[in-house]
Design a protein around this motif. Structure first.
Motif, PDB file in Angstrom:
ATOM      1  N   THR A   6     -41.436  12.737  12.099  1.00 15.39           N
ATOM      2  CA  THR A   6     -40.856  13.091  13.389  1.00 15.39           C
ATOM      3  C   THR A   6     -39.550  13.856  13.171  1.00 15.39           C
ATOM      4  N   PRO A   7     -39.406  15.054  13.786  1.00 13.25           N
ATOM      5  CA  PRO A   7     -38.169  15.823  13.625  1.00 13.25           C
ATOM      6  C   PRO A   7     -37.031  15.277  14.497  1.00 13.25           C
ATOM      7  N   PHE A   8     -35.798  15.496  14.048  1.00  7.44           N
ATOM      8  CA  PHE A   8     -34.595  15.102  14.773  1.00  7.44           C
ATOM      9  C   PHE A   8     -33.809  16.352  15.139  1.00  7.44           C
ATOM     10  N   GLU A   9     -33.276  16.381  16.367  1.00  2.00           N
ATOM     11  CA  GLU A   9     -32.480  17.523  16.846  1.00  2.00           C
ATOM     12  C   GLU A   9     -31.098  17.054  17.253  1.00  2.00           C
ATOM     13  N   GLY A  10     -30.093  17.826  16.887  1.00  2.00           N
ATOM     14  CA  GLY A  10     -28.726  17.547  17.291  1.00  2.00           C
ATOM     15  C   GLY A  10     -28.089  16.451  16.459  1.00  2.00           C
ATOM     16  N   GLY A  11     -26.766  16.375  16.546  1.00  7.14           N
ATOM     17  CA  GLY A  11     -26.029  15.337  15.839  1.00  7.14           C
ATOM     18  C   GLY A  11     -26.100  15.502  14.334  1.00  7.14           C
ATOM     19  N   ARG A  16     -33.552  17.312  10.223  1.00  3.74           N
ATOM     20  CA  ARG A  16     -34.250  16.404   9.305  1.00  3.74           C
ATOM     21  C   ARG A  16     -35.541  15.899   9.925  1.00  3.74           C
ATOM     22  N   VAL A  17     -36.473  15.564   9.067  1.00  5.05           N
ATOM     23  CA  VAL A  17     -37.753  15.000   9.489  1.00  5.05           C
ATOM     24  C   VAL A  17     -37.930  13.682   8.748  1.00  5.05           C
ATOM     25  N   LEU A  18     -38.099  12.590   9.510  1.00  2.00           N
ATOM     26  CA  LEU A  18     -38.250  11.267   8.910  1.00  2.00           C
ATOM     27  C   LEU A  18     -39.584  10.650   9.325  1.00  2.00           C
ATOM     28  N   PRO A  19     -40.180   9.841   8.449  1.00  2.00           N
ATOM     29  CA  PRO A  19     -41.382   9.108   8.860  1.00  2.00           C
ATOM     30  C   PRO A  19     -40.958   7.948   9.769  1.00  2.00           C
ATOM     31  N   VAL A  20     -41.508   7.894  10.978  1.00  2.00           N
ATOM     32  CA  VAL A  20     -41.175   6.869  11.961  1.00  2.00           C
ATOM     33  C   VAL A  20     -42.423   6.042  12.229  1.00  2.00           C
ATOM     34  N   LEU A  21     -42.262   4.709  12.191  1.00  2.00           N
ATOM     35  CA  LEU A  21     -43.393   3.820  12.453  1.00  2.00           C
ATOM     36  C   LEU A  21     -43.844   3.964  13.905  1.00  2.00           C
ATOM     37  N   VAL A  48     -27.553   7.286  18.085  1.00  2.00           N
ATOM     38  CA  VAL A  48     -28.684   7.004  18.971  1.00  2.00           C
ATOM     39  C   VAL A  48     -29.427   8.303  19.256  1.00  2.00           C
ATOM     40  N   TYR A  49     -30.737   8.261  19.052  1.00  2.00           N
ATOM     41  CA  TYR A  49     -31.614   9.397  19.342  1.00  2.00           C
ATOM     42  C   TYR A  49     -32.665   8.941  20.348  1.00  2.00           C
ATOM     43  N   ARG A  50     -32.982   9.802  21.319  1.00  2.00           N
ATOM     44  CA  ARG A  50     -33.977   9.511  22.353  1.00  2.00           C
ATOM     45  C   ARG A  50     -35.232  10.336  22.099  1.00  2.00           C
ATOM     46  N   ARG A  51     -36.389   9.728  22.339  1.00  2.00           N
ATOM     47  CA  ARG A  51     -37.676  10.404  22.168  1.00  2.00           C
ATOM     48  C   ARG A  51     -37.907  11.368  23.319  1.00  2.00           C
ATOM     49  N   VAL A  52     -38.244  12.622  22.995  1.00  2.00           N
ATOM     50  CA  VAL A  52     -38.563  13.642  23.993  1.00  2.00           C
ATOM     51  C   VAL A  52     -39.826  14.373  23.528  1.00  2.00           C
ATOM     52  N   LEU A  59     -52.469  24.957  27.589  1.00  2.00           N
ATOM     53  CA  LEU A  59     -53.240  24.173  28.550  1.00  2.00           C
ATOM     54  C   LEU A  59     -52.463  22.988  29.108  1.00  2.00           C
ATOM     55  N   GLY A  60     -51.224  22.807  28.656  1.00  2.00           N
ATOM     56  CA  GLY A  60     -50.393  21.725  29.158  1.00  2.00           C
ATOM     57  C   GLY A  60     -50.521  20.425  28.387  1.00  2.00           C
ATOM     58  N   ILE A  61     -51.179  20.456  27.238  1.00  2.00           N
ATOM     59  CA  ILE A  61     -51.334  19.255  26.430  1.00  2.00           C
ATOM     60  C   ILE A  61     -50.093  19.092  25.557  1.00  2.00           C
ATOM     61  N   GLN A  62     -49.570  17.881  25.531  1.00  2.00           N
ATOM     62  CA  GLN A  62     -48.358  17.616  24.754  1.00  2.00           C
ATOM     63  C   GLN A  62     -48.644  17.680  23.266  1.00  2.00           C
ATOM     64  N   LYS A  63     -47.746  18.336  22.498  1.00  2.00           N
ATOM     65  CA  LYS A  63     -47.942  18.516  21.065  1.00  2.00           C
ATOM     66  C   LYS A  63     -47.499  17.310  20.240  1.00  2.00           C
ATOM     67  N   GLY A  64     -46.620  16.498  20.750  1.00  2.00           N
ATOM     68  CA  GLY A  64     -46.126  15.351  19.988  1.00  2.00           C
ATOM     69  C   GLY A  64     -44.726  14.993  20.450  1.00  2.00           C
ATOM     70  N   TRP A  65     -44.001  14.283  19.599  1.00  2.00           N
ATOM     71  CA  TRP A  65     -42.668  13.809  19.958  1.00  2.00           C
ATOM     72  C   TRP A  65     -41.630  14.296  18.962  1.00  2.00           C
ATOM     73  N   LYS A  66     -40.391  14.348  19.410  1.00  2.00           N
ATOM     74  CA  LYS A  66     -39.242  14.587  18.544  1.00  2.00           C
ATOM     75  C   LYS A  66     -38.112  13.722  19.089  1.00  2.00           C
ATOM     76  N   TYR A  67     -37.049  13.603  18.334  1.00  2.00           N
ATOM     77  CA  TYR A  67     -35.891  12.826  18.775  1.00  2.00           C
ATOM     78  C   TYR A  67     -34.719  13.760  19.018  1.00  2.00           C
ATOM     79  N   ALA A  68     -34.066  13.586  20.175  1.00  2.00           N
ATOM     80  CA  ALA A  68     -32.885  14.375  20.534  1.00  2.00           C
ATOM     81  C   ALA A  68     -31.671  13.450  20.487  1.00  2.00           C
ATOM     82  N   TYR A  69     -30.558  13.956  19.971  1.00  2.00           N
ATOM     83  CA  TYR A  69     -29.334  13.173  19.817  1.00  2.00           C
ATOM     84  C   TYR A  69     -28.737  12.817  21.174  1.00  2.00           C
ATOM     85  N   ASP A  70     -28.347  11.566  21.333  1.00  2.00           N
ATOM     86  CA  ASP A  70     -27.710  11.082  22.553  1.00  2.00           C
ATOM     87  C   ASP A  70     -26.290  10.643  22.183  1.00  2.00           C
TER      88      ASP A  70
END
Length: 98
Positions: A6-11, A16-21, A48-52, A59-70
Motif C-alpha cells: 500500500t502506498p503512502f502520500e504526504g508526511g 513509500r510502499v509498505l505491506p499492510v495486513l 496518522v495516515y487515513r485510508r483513501v 468504468l468507475g471501478i475502484q483501483k485499490g487503497w492508499k494512505y494519505a497523511y493526516d
C-alpha cells in the motif's frame, strides 16, 4: 494473514510502499498509526495516515487503497450508523451563563 503493498502520500512516509495486513473483508485498516520514538527519551510521536481510494477506472471501478497523511491525527469517532445524527459543531452562542 494476507497483506497488500500500500502506498503512502504526504508526511514523512511520502512515496513509500509498505505491506499492510488486510482485515477479514479484504481491506486495509481505515487508519494506520506509526509510532516514532523521541530522541530525548520523551513520549513517541505518532504519525496518522487515513485510508483513501487510490483511483478509479474509466468504468468507475475502484483501483485499490492508499494512505494519505493526516497531520491533525484526530481519533476516530467510532461507527457511523445511517440513522445517527451528524456531529454538530459547537456554537458558543448556544451556551447560557445562567
Amino acid at each position: 494473514m494476507k497483506s497488500e503493498d500500500t502506498p503512502f502520500e504526504g508526511g514523512p512516509m511520502d512515496g513509500r510502499v509498505l505491506p499492510v495486513l488486510l482485515g477479514p473483508t479484504g481491506h486495509p485498516p481505515k487508519t494506520y498509526r506509526i509510532p516514532v520514538p523521541d530522541t530525548a527519551d520523551g513520549p513517541p510521536t505518532v504519525l496518522v495516515y487515513r485510508r483513501v481510494p487510490r483511483g478509479h477506472t474509466k468504468l468507475g471501478i475502484q483501483k485499490g487503497w492508499k494512505y494519505a497523511y493526516d497531520p491533525e491525527g484526530k481519533a476516530d469517532s467510532g461507527l457511523k450508523w445511517p440513522w445517527s445524527k451528524p456531529d454538530r459543531p459547537v456554537d458558543k452562542r448556544d451556551t447560557t451563563d445562567g
